[in-house]
Design an enzyme around this catalytic site. Sequence first.
Site: not given
Ligand code: KIV
Length: 310
Positions: A59-60, A98, A128, A130, A197
Site C-alpha cells: 500500500d506504499s 497489501d 498482507k 497490518e 518493520e
Molecule cells: O507497503 C509496503 O511497502 C510495505 C512494506 C514496507 C513491507 O508494507
Amino acid sequence: MSSGGRSQPEAGAARTPMTLPRLAEMKDAGEQIVMVTAYDHPSARVAEEAGVDVVLVGDSAANNVLGYDSTVPVGMEEMLMLAAAVHRGLKTPLLVGDMPFGSYENSNELAVQNAQRFIKEAGCDAVKLERGGSSVDRARAIVRAGIPVMGHIGLTPQTATSLGGYKAQGKTAARAAQVAEEALALQAAGCFAIVFEAVPAAVTEAIVSRLEVPTIGIGAGPATSGQVLVFHDLLGLNTGHMARFVKRYAEVHRTMVDAVSDYAAEVRSGKFPEPEHMYSIDPAELSEFRRYLDQESLASAKAWEWEPLP
Ligand code: KIV
C-alpha cells in the site's frame, strides 16, 4: 559476460514458481528470502528478471506512485488495478497484495471479501495486513477462507498516528513484549510469514528465535528470514527524506531527469530525430505521391470549415 559479481539467475534458465512450503524450507535452511515491492508491470518485470522470491504490491503505492502523503487514502480499486498489472509481469515470485486501510478492520466478512478480490481479480497468491490486536482475528478468518496471509508488525504505517509517528517500535521492554505477543498471535492465527518493520535488531532477534514461520525484515536487522525494501527507495526513484533502513542501490531519479533533459535539449535544437529514427519511402513512390498532391483539385481544396451545431 560478467554479471559484475551480482548473483543473478542464469539467462533463460527456467525458475520454479515460489510456493509457501519453499519459503518455509528457505527459512529452515537459513537461505535468505528476498522480497521487494512492485506497483506496475515494468517494476514486476524487473523483480522477475532480478530473481526475487516474493513481490509485495504494497500500500506504499499510495506514496510512491499515486502521490498521496501517506498509505491511508489508497483504496481497494486502486490496489487491485496495480496488483493486476504486477501479476501480468510475473511468473515466479510469490505475489502478495497489501490490504489497504479500511479494507479489513471492520469485520471478518469484509476482510475475507476483500482478500478474495486480491486473489480472484488481481491474481495474487496471498494478502498482507497490518498489526496485531483485532487484525489477528481478521488474519485467522482469511486463512480459514483458504487465503494465505502475511502479518506485519512493529511500525505499521496505516496506524502510524496512534504509534506516535513513523518511529521504531519495541524500544522499551513493555513495547517489545507487545511486538512479541503480536508476532506469536499472528503465527497462531495461521500467517505463513510476518513482516517486522522498524524494530530494534536485538528485539527482532529475540522474537524470531521463538517463531516457526519465516519473518521478513525492513529496518529490523539481520535475524529475520529475509528482507524487504520498497522498489522506489532501493532504486533511488524517490528523492527527499529516506528512512534509516533504506539502502539505495542506484540513483534512477537522477538518471531519468538527465535523460529527459537531454531529450528536451535535442528536440529544441533540432538534433533529434536523426536519420536512424525515421522511415523512408521508395523515391518513385514519393514522386508519384507529389504528383498526386499537385493535382488541380487537391491544390485548390479548402480547409474544412466547421459549422456550429444548431
Ligand atoms: O507497503 C509496503 O511497502 C510495505 C512494506 C514496507 C513491507 O508494507
